[in-house]
Design a protein around this motif. Structure first.
Motif, PDB file in Angstrom:
ATOM      1  N   ALA A  83      -9.349  28.074  -1.373  1.00 46.81           N
ATOM      2  CA  ALA A  83      -8.039  28.699  -1.159  1.00 46.81           C
ATOM      3  C   ALA A  83      -7.261  27.786  -0.217  1.00 46.81           C
ATOM      4  CB  ALA A  83      -8.195  30.098  -0.568  1.00 46.81           C
ATOM      5  N   ASP A  84      -6.637  26.764  -0.793  1.00 50.73           N
ATOM      6  CA  ASP A  84      -5.956  25.762   0.022  1.00 50.73           C
ATOM      7  C   ASP A  84      -5.065  24.922  -0.880  1.00 50.73           C
ATOM      8  OD1 ASP A  84      -5.262  24.206   2.227  1.00 50.73           O
ATOM      9  OD2 ASP A  84      -7.332  23.752   2.782  1.00 50.73           O
ATOM     10  N   LYS A 113      -6.409  35.920  -0.229  1.00 50.50           N
ATOM     11  CA  LYS A 113      -7.861  35.955  -0.039  1.00 50.50           C
ATOM     12  C   LYS A 113      -8.316  34.664   0.617  1.00 50.50           C
ATOM     13  CE  LYS A 113      -8.203  39.901  -2.140  1.00 50.50           C
ATOM     14  NZ  LYS A 113      -8.552  41.111  -1.435  1.00 50.50           N
ATOM     15  N   SER A 114      -9.446  34.751   1.308  1.00 51.70           N
ATOM     16  CA  SER A 114     -10.021  33.599   2.002  1.00 51.70           C
ATOM     17  C   SER A 114     -11.339  33.207   1.354  1.00 51.70           C
ATOM     18  CB  SER A 114     -10.282  33.936   3.466  1.00 51.70           C
ATOM     19  OG  SER A 114      -9.091  34.300   4.109  1.00 51.70           O
ATOM     20  N   GLU A 117     -14.576  35.518   0.399  1.00 49.74           N
ATOM     21  CA  GLU A 117     -14.252  36.917   0.084  1.00 49.74           C
ATOM     22  C   GLU A 117     -14.562  37.219  -1.380  1.00 49.74           C
ATOM     23  OE1 GLU A 117     -10.752  39.106   1.599  1.00 49.74           O
ATOM     24  OE2 GLU A 117     -10.149  37.134   2.363  1.00 49.74           O
TER      25      GLU A 117
END
Length: 163
Positions: A83-84, A113-114, A117
């Motif tokens: 997530a980036d 979300k990270s 997760e």
């Protein structure tokens, strides 16, 4: 463009090695969901899996044109493994599903979300944007088995949107 594909492939392999010891355990194996999934967004299909790009390489996913801020929903149970920002895809979220399947969501405006997760089918995971240098709001969606892109169309109940 080949550099972008290589970078994504390297990233996916690195993520897979890092998460190897964390099995995904859900009721229904992802492979049995063929023909049952719902697209992550509704919108106009701007580019489709297998179509040639201007660079001569074929599209590995589906590019949806839709309104900025449109909610992007998870296909199925999975865990966020990335997530980036990724050059060429902007803000990118990658979900790992059972059986080595991955779903990728690029050009998002916000990610909710990270890494690490868990998500359930229909969970809002991001919103559509124009990150990664896009001229208009759109979502890039890709389905992979391991590091190999697969045609997503047979996996969904309905056609992806208007052409």
């Amino acid at each position: 463009l080949k550099r972008q594909a290589t970078t994504l492939t390297q990233l996916l392999e690195e993520l897979r090695r890092a998460l190897r010891d964390f099995p995904i355990d859900r009721q229904e194996p992802f492979a049995k969901l063929r023909g049952q999934l719902v697209w992550p967004v509704q919108g106009k299909v701007l580019a489709d899996f297998g179509e040639p790009r201007s660079s001569g390489i074929n599209w590995s996913g589906v590019l949806f044109g839709t309104d900025r801020g449109t909610q992007v929903r998870a296909l199925y149970f999975g865990r966020v493994i990335y997530a980036d920002w990724l050059p060429g895809l902007g803000l990118l979220l990658i979900l790992e599903h059972s059986g080595g399947y991955l779903s990728l969501y690029g050009h998002t405006e916000q990610i909710f979300k990270s890494v690490g997760e868990w998500v359930a089918p229909g969970d809002v995971i991001a919103t559509v944007g124009d990150s990664g240098g896009e001229a208009r709001p759109e979502l890039y969606f890709e389905l992979r088995k391991g590091s190999r892109p697969v045609n997503p169309h047979p996996w969904f109940k309905q056609k992806p949107g208007l052409r």
